[in-house]
Design a protein around this motif. Sequence first.
Motif, PDB file in Angstrom:
ATOM      1  N   ASN A 127      12.145  -6.755   4.891  1.00 11.11           N
ATOM      2  CA  ASN A 127      11.406  -6.995   6.130  1.00 11.11           C
ATOM      3  C   ASN A 127      12.061  -6.371   7.374  1.00 11.11           C
ATOM      4  OD1 ASN A 127       9.159  -7.983   7.465  1.00 11.11           O
ATOM      5  ND2 ASN A 127      10.139  -9.901   7.980  1.00 11.11           N
TER       6      ASN A 127
ATOM      7  N   ASN B 241       6.535  -7.592   6.583  1.00  6.70           N
ATOM      8  CA  ASN B 241       5.624  -8.569   5.967  1.00  6.70           C
ATOM      9  C   ASN B 241       4.269  -8.553   6.673  1.00  6.70           C
ATOM     10  OD1 ASN B 241       7.467  -9.477   4.095  1.00  6.70           O
ATOM     11  ND2 ASN B 241       8.119 -11.225   5.308  1.00  6.70           N
ATOM     12  N   ASN B 242       4.288  -8.536   8.000  1.00  6.53           N
ATOM     13  CA  ASN B 242       3.027  -8.570   8.741  1.00  6.53           C
ATOM     14  C   ASN B 242       2.208  -7.299   8.522  1.00  6.53           C
ATOM     15  OD1 ASN B 242       3.429 -11.142   9.775  1.00  6.53           O
ATOM     16  ND2 ASN B 242       4.548 -10.381  11.544  1.00  6.53           N
ATOM     17  N   GLN B 243       2.845  -6.139   8.470  1.00  6.57           N
ATOM     18  CA  GLN B 243       2.121  -4.906   8.187  1.00  6.57           C
ATOM     19  C   GLN B 243       1.476  -4.980   6.805  1.00  6.57           C
ATOM     20  OE1 GLN B 243       5.416  -2.243   8.868  1.00  6.57           O
ATOM     21  NE2 GLN B 243       4.574  -1.548  10.827  1.00  6.57           N
TER      22      GLN B 243
ATOM     23  N   GLU C 111       0.558  -7.765   5.206  1.00  9.07           N
ATOM     24  CA  GLU C 111      -0.547  -8.728   5.271  1.00  9.07           C
ATOM     25  C   GLU C 111      -1.789  -8.085   5.900  1.00  9.07           C
ATOM     26  OE1 GLU C 111      -0.647 -11.774   4.019  1.00  9.07           O
ATOM     27  OE2 GLU C 111       1.418 -12.473   3.897  1.00  9.07           O
ATOM     28  N   TYR C 112      -1.599  -7.376   7.002  1.00 12.04           N
ATOM     29  CA  TYR C 112      -2.715  -6.696   7.661  1.00 12.04           C
ATOM     30  C   TYR C 112      -3.337  -5.654   6.734  1.00 12.04           C
ATOM     31  CZ  TYR C 112      -2.414  -8.418  12.497  1.00 12.04           C
ATOM     32  OH  TYR C 112      -2.475  -9.175  13.626  1.00 12.04           O
TER      33      TYR C 112
ATOM     34  N   SER D  13      -1.181 -16.231   5.199  1.00 10.57           N
ATOM     35  CA  SER D  13      -0.552 -15.820   6.457  1.00 10.57           C
ATOM     36  C   SER D  13      -1.289 -16.466   7.624  1.00 10.57           C
ATOM     37  CB  SER D  13      -0.568 -14.298   6.599  1.00 10.57           C
ATOM     38  OG  SER D  13      -0.146 -13.936   7.910  1.00 10.57           O
TER      39      SER D  13
ATOM     40  N   LEU E 126      -0.396 -16.426  10.676  1.00 13.28           N
ATOM     41  CA  LEU E 126      -0.401 -15.474  11.786  1.00 13.28           C
ATOM     42  C   LEU E 126      -1.599 -14.530  11.690  1.00 13.28           C
ATOM     43  CD1 LEU E 126       1.234 -14.319  14.261  1.00 13.28           C
ATOM     44  CD2 LEU E 126       2.054 -12.607  12.636  1.00 13.28           C
ATOM     45  N   LEU E 127      -1.827 -13.944  10.527  1.00 11.45           N
ATOM     46  CA  LEU E 127      -2.953 -13.024  10.347  1.00 11.45           C
ATOM     47  C   LEU E 127      -4.282 -13.718  10.634  1.00 11.45           C
ATOM     48  CD1 LEU E 127      -4.340 -10.397   9.360  1.00 11.45           C
ATOM     49  CD2 LEU E 127      -4.221 -11.350   7.068  1.00 11.45           C
TER      50      LEU E 127
ATOM     51  N   GLN F  12      -4.614 -14.526  14.365  1.00 11.77           N
ATOM     52  CA  GLN F  12      -4.801 -13.326  15.162  1.00 11.77           C
ATOM     53  C   GLN F  12      -6.180 -12.721  14.923  1.00 11.77           C
ATOM     54  OE1 GLN F  12      -1.178 -11.073  14.264  1.00 11.77           O
ATOM     55  NE2 GLN F  12      -0.260 -11.798  16.164  1.00 11.77           N
TER      56      GLN F  12
ATOM     57  N   LEU G 283       0.595  -3.757  15.126  1.00 10.82           N
ATOM     58  CA  LEU G 283      -0.355  -4.730  14.581  1.00 10.82           C
ATOM     59  C   LEU G 283      -1.665  -4.718  15.370  1.00 10.82           C
ATOM     60  CD1 LEU G 283       1.949  -7.767  13.698  1.00 10.82           C
ATOM     61  CD2 LEU G 283       1.171  -5.899  12.223  1.00 10.82           C
TER      62      LEU G 283
END
Length: 190
Positions: free
Chosen positions: A14, A44-46, A48-49, A73, A75-76, A79, A91
């Motif tokens: 990460n 991780n966020n990339q 998930e997106y 997620s 957060l995803l 958002q 993001l």
Amino acid sequence: MQVKINIDGGSRGNPGPGASAYVICDLNGKILSQEGHFMPHCTNNQAEYTALKLALIKSAELGAKELFIESDSLLLVKQYLGEYKIKHPDLAARMQVIRRLAAPFTIHIKHVLRHLNKAPDALANKAMDAKQSLGFNPIKHLPDDDEIAAPAQKDNSVNGVEVTPVKREAAPAKKATKKGPQQPDLFSGF
């Protein structure tokens, strides 16, 4: 056509090597498509997106109209729903692409606990272990404007301040002492 989609993404380090995964089923639970997409370097966020983006691309390919999406997620999900701000520029750019891809669908998205999202998690881990994408009925063609891989850094700044690599001077050579027998240099001449 209505479909149920579970998505997940992860990164080892990460940022580091990662994968995005989706599992698309009809409402009776029959798997229509599943894919673990390997990403050589991402957060991780990339990941998930990217999982959401890939699921939307495949849903269009399948001819789906109404999507019931589950993600672990928070957060995803928040958002996407506009309940949390997207502060990171990468993001935010990815979300613009996701919203464009989502426009033709009726979307219901919700957060689920991790133990209710095991299938895409297992698929993402298999892709990371294999260091390659794998799946059943995967996406035939990814668009040219994809944000699948983490973007290259455009500048070398941290917290808004330009940084440069540190150039270190060589340490001064140590002088050999003549006390007692000296160890022979086994590597000279190579």
